[in-house]
Design a protein around this motif. Sequence first.
Motif, PDB file in Angstrom:
ATOM      1  N   GLU A  43      39.379  27.047  53.594  1.00 48.95           N
ATOM      2  CA  GLU A  43      40.364  28.373  52.934  1.00 48.95           C
ATOM      3  C   GLU A  43      39.378  28.254  51.226  1.00 48.95           C
ATOM      4  OE1 GLU A  43      45.293  27.647  51.958  1.00 48.95           O
ATOM      5  OE2 GLU A  43      43.941  26.064  53.314  1.00 48.95           O
ATOM      6  N   GLN A  44      39.363  26.989  50.678  1.00 49.70           N
ATOM      7  CA  GLN A  44      39.180  27.237  49.256  1.00 49.70           C
ATOM      8  C   GLN A  44      37.890  28.216  49.457  1.00 49.70           C
ATOM      9  OE1 GLN A  44      40.765  25.452  46.773  1.00 49.70           O
ATOM     10  NE2 GLN A  44      39.290  25.637  44.985  1.00 49.70           N
ATOM     11  N   LYS A  45      37.444  27.662  50.238  1.00 48.15           N
ATOM     12  CA  LYS A  45      35.904  28.772  49.709  1.00 48.15           C
ATOM     13  C   LYS A  45      36.402  29.938  49.648  1.00 48.15           C
ATOM     14  CE  LYS A  45      31.510  29.006  51.193  1.00 48.15           C
ATOM     15  NZ  LYS A  45      29.966  28.349  51.792  1.00 48.15           N
ATOM     16  N   ILE A  46      36.799  30.552  50.154  1.00 46.95           N
ATOM     17  CA  ILE A  46      37.439  32.120  50.297  1.00 46.95           C
ATOM     18  C   ILE A  46      38.315  32.207  49.682  1.00 46.95           C
ATOM     19  CG2 ILE A  46      38.731  33.334  51.773  1.00 46.95           C
ATOM     20  CD1 ILE A  46      38.279  31.975  54.241  1.00 46.95           C
ATOM     21  N   HIS A  47      38.953  31.326  48.859  1.00 47.24           N
ATOM     22  CA  HIS A  47      40.255  31.996  47.663  1.00 47.24           C
ATOM     23  C   HIS A  47      39.516  32.092  46.675  1.00 47.24           C
ATOM     24  CE1 HIS A  47      43.450  30.988  44.829  1.00 47.24           C
ATOM     25  NE2 HIS A  47      43.725  31.532  45.310  1.00 47.24           N
ATOM     26  N   ASP A  48      38.275  31.173  46.158  1.00 43.70           N
ATOM     27  CA  ASP A  48      37.642  30.408  45.186  1.00 43.70           C
ATOM     28  C   ASP A  48      36.220  32.339  45.120  1.00 43.70           C
ATOM     29  OD1 ASP A  48      39.323  28.591  43.961  1.00 43.70           O
ATOM     30  OD2 ASP A  48      38.016  27.095  44.964  1.00 43.70           O
ATOM     31  N   THR A  49      35.766  32.579  46.224  1.00 43.23           N
ATOM     32  CA  THR A  49      34.859  33.664  46.822  1.00 43.23           C
ATOM     33  C   THR A  49      35.187  35.427  47.166  1.00 43.23           C
ATOM     34  OG1 THR A  49      34.540  32.951  48.193  1.00 43.23           O
ATOM     35  CG2 THR A  49      32.994  31.622  47.248  1.00 43.23           C
ATOM     36  N   ALA A  50      36.635  34.924  46.429  1.00 44.14           N
ATOM     37  CA  ALA A  50      37.309  36.981  46.914  1.00 44.14           C
ATOM     38  C   ALA A  50      36.420  37.419  46.175  1.00 44.14           C
ATOM     39  CB  ALA A  50      38.563  37.190  46.442  1.00 44.14           C
ATOM     40  N   ILE A  51      35.172  37.488  44.472  1.00 43.42           N
ATOM     41  CA  ILE A  51      34.969  38.015  44.215  1.00 43.42           C
ATOM     42  C   ILE A  51      33.514  37.506  44.149  1.00 43.42           C
ATOM     43  CG2 ILE A  51      34.677  39.140  41.772  1.00 43.42           C
ATOM     44  CD1 ILE A  51      37.396  37.977  40.630  1.00 43.42           C
ATOM     45  N   THR A  52      32.862  38.402  45.562  1.00 45.87           N
ATOM     46  CA  THR A  52      31.263  37.686  45.331  1.00 45.87           C
ATOM     47  C   THR A  52      30.712  38.717  44.038  1.00 45.87           C
ATOM     48  OG1 THR A  52      31.668  40.223  47.317  1.00 45.87           O
ATOM     49  CG2 THR A  52      32.164  38.043  47.669  1.00 45.87           C
ATOM     50  N   SER A  53      30.377  39.547  43.428  1.00 47.89           N
ATOM     51  CA  SER A  53      29.639  40.279  42.645  1.00 47.89           C
ATOM     52  C   SER A  53      29.802  39.361  41.146  1.00 47.89           C
ATOM     53  CB  SER A  53      29.968  41.670  43.029  1.00 47.89           C
ATOM     54  OG  SER A  53      31.188  41.367  41.766  1.00 47.89           O
ATOM     55  N   GLU A  54      29.322  39.582  40.603  1.00 50.30           N
ATOM     56  CA  GLU A  54      28.718  38.604  39.685  1.00 50.30           C
ATOM     57  C   GLU A  54      29.985  39.440  38.785  1.00 50.30           C
ATOM     58  OE1 GLU A  54      24.850  35.724  38.205  1.00 50.30           O
ATOM     59  OE2 GLU A  54      25.120  38.169  37.245  1.00 50.30           O
ATOM     60  N   GLN A  55      30.584  38.135  37.743  1.00 58.37           N
ATOM     61  CA  GLN A  55      30.900  38.897  37.066  1.00 58.37           C
ATOM     62  C   GLN A  55      30.386  38.265  35.206  1.00 58.37           C
ATOM     63  OE1 GLN A  55      33.527  40.962  36.744  1.00 58.37           O
ATOM     64  NE2 GLN A  55      32.461  40.796  39.304  1.00 58.37           N
ATOM     65  N   SER A  56      30.420  38.669  34.070  1.00 59.26           N
ATOM     66  CA  SER A  56      30.019  38.363  33.507  1.00 59.26           C
ATOM     67  C   SER A  56      30.907  38.472  31.791  1.00 59.26           C
ATOM     68  CB  SER A  56      27.993  39.197  32.864  1.00 59.26           C
ATOM     69  OG  SER A  56      28.270  40.200  33.045  1.00 59.26           O
ATOM     70  N   LEU A  57      29.378  38.119  30.918  1.00 60.17           N
ATOM     71  CA  LEU A  57      30.409  37.918  29.663  1.00 60.17           C
ATOM     72  C   LEU A  57      29.740  37.651  28.453  1.00 60.17           C
ATOM     73  CD1 LEU A  57      33.195  38.824  27.688  1.00 60.17           C
ATOM     74  CD2 LEU A  57      33.413  35.860  27.878  1.00 60.17           C
ATOM     75  N   THR A  58      29.773  38.222  27.557  1.00 61.45           N
ATOM     76  CA  THR A  58      28.543  37.850  26.362  1.00 61.45           C
ATOM     77  C   THR A  58      28.669  38.355  24.864  1.00 61.45           C
ATOM     78  OG1 THR A  58      26.174  39.102  27.245  1.00 61.45           O
ATOM     79  CG2 THR A  58      25.957  38.468  25.186  1.00 61.45           C
ATOM     80  N   LEU A  59      29.008  37.612  24.615  1.00 60.84           N
ATOM     81  CA  LEU A  59      29.903  37.618  22.771  1.00 60.84           C
ATOM     82  C   LEU A  59      28.281  37.442  21.929  1.00 60.84           C
ATOM     83  CD1 LEU A  59      31.888  34.384  22.728  1.00 60.84           C
ATOM     84  CD2 LEU A  59      32.610  36.970  23.250  1.00 60.84           C
ATOM     85  N   SER A  60      28.650  38.523  21.015  1.00 62.61           N
ATOM     86  CA  SER A  60      27.257  38.827  19.948  1.00 62.61           C
ATOM     87  C   SER A  60      27.366  38.052  19.034  1.00 62.61           C
ATOM     88  CB  SER A  60      27.408  40.094  19.504  1.00 62.61           C
ATOM     89  OG  SER A  60      28.578  39.805  18.341  1.00 62.61           O
ATOM     90  N   ASN A  61      26.715  37.991  18.737  1.00 62.92           N
ATOM     91  CA  ASN A  61      26.675  36.600  17.655  1.00 62.92           C
ATOM     92  C   ASN A  61      27.340  36.453  16.315  1.00 62.92           C
ATOM     93  OD1 ASN A  61      24.951  35.128  18.825  1.00 62.92           O
ATOM     94  ND2 ASN A  61      22.873  36.155  17.748  1.00 62.92           N
ATOM     95  N   LYS A  62      27.574  37.890  15.622  1.00 61.84           N
ATOM     96  CA  LYS A  62      29.084  38.779  14.956  1.00 61.84           C
ATOM     97  C   LYS A  62      29.982  37.741  15.476  1.00 61.84           C
ATOM     98  CE  LYS A  62      30.984  42.164  12.555  1.00 61.84           C
ATOM     99  NZ  LYS A  62      31.204  43.766  12.306  1.00 61.84           N
TER     100      LYS A  62
END
Length: 510
Positions: A168-187
């Motif tokens: 149940e935990q695995k199904i709940h936590d992997t509802a979003i299967t595609s990789e999500q990403s966030l990048t921060l500029s050095n500024k």
Amino acid sequence: MDKLHWQRVSPWALVYFVLHFSFRFVKDAILNLLPITIVFVTQVQDKWFWGSLALAVAVVVLLVYSFAYYINFKFCISDEHEILLNKGVFKKERLTLKFLRVQNVNIAEPFYFKPLKLVNCIFDAAGSASQEAVLPGVTNKYAEQLRERVLAFKEAKQNQQSPADFDEQKIHDTAITSEQSLTLSNKEVAKFGLISNMAILALAALAPFINVLFDLLERTVIYRVEAFYQQQAGEWIDAAFVADITLFIVIVAIAVMLSVVMSLIRFYNYQLYFQGGKFKRIAGLLERHQLSVSIDKVQSIVIKQNLVARLLKRYTVQCAQATGGAYATGAKNKQSLVMPVLDKQQVNQVCQWLHPWFDIQELVFEHVEKALLIKNLFFYAVLPSLTIFLLCIFNQNVSFTYPIVSLVLFSVLVWLSYRRYGYCFVPYQGRYYGVFRSGLLGVQYRVFELYKAQSTRSISTYFMRKRGLKSLSIQLASGTATLPYIKAEVANEVIDFVLFQAESETRNWM
């Protein structure tokens, strides 16, 4: 026990040990040696000779100790799923770390290992800096294999103990299967140097040398600046006062620049990924650090915005894990998943990876009772202002505007603090979450799932009981969520429900 197969790390790990013990010397011993340094500067003749000799001796001792430490450093990955370390020079130490106690397995690539394609493999035990195991100078492939081995063992054990809840935990936590990403500029990363407390830490580091620094600047800079202002403005300004203000501004500017540099060193080229219920963060200039955190390791999310961050419209988000107190928190700073400078949209984006219901603008908070405002106004506004008023009576040269100004200023601060306090509880797909808000000039949110509470506590003074009020504390593995001055019946209901969630839930919170 099966026969243990002990291994050595690469000879290049000697570089890690030299730098590691050099940093520890600078961090731990420099303040203890400050009295000796003062005597040396003020009393010793021929400082260049004796200083060079002391430095040479220190370098030789450091190299010999590091080499001896490397010779004695051995590790073993046992068949009983343990990480064993033998280390030490004068005091031999055997460290045993079970796979189940490992919270994260992280990989750091220092700049001096990059040409050699070596890394440091870090086994992070939950809440204990002293139990952290580091294998320096191993290949990246070997470190990745160890990480997969440890995580696979923990996952198998977790599945074996409660397969239904785990699925149940695995199904709940992997509802979003595609990789999500966030990048921060050095500024953007540089802005963290402006909103963090690193500038204060830089000034604190200079504190032991502040007198010597001021004497040096007074001889070399202040007199010249004072003469410049005197020449340009004549009698219109107090040249000495303006020169001191200029010097103060310069020192603060230097501290801020140091803070920005420290931020860039820590979070350079910040990249964050989320997939399959796990965070992966890659950042760092001198040491490219890979941090991996599973959702179930996150005890709470702390969202902070101080005054400077409010002006920049930025937040700092930390996924708080289990800690062993204030020392462990500070000691394991590199192992904390921190998102340094996010705008409001990015805060929602990141938090929704863990909690899809989260929207910082849609949260509706209940306020604490006005009795807290009345109490704080009396203790933190009226009493200090009354003290200043009495001082004005005894000293006729002091203006009576001071107590009036202080009363207004302190009352505004108390009001802001009172208005910041708030709480809300959110149900989502059969799970229950709490969000506590606090702050003064800034604001802080703590978001957590109720079943991860370790204990609850309520406090009620005599006057609070007369008004039917209580202050509530919920102890988490990552800290304490507090809520002052709420109605007693509400506090009791919250305590009962939180304890019910903690006792009835079989999911693993570690």
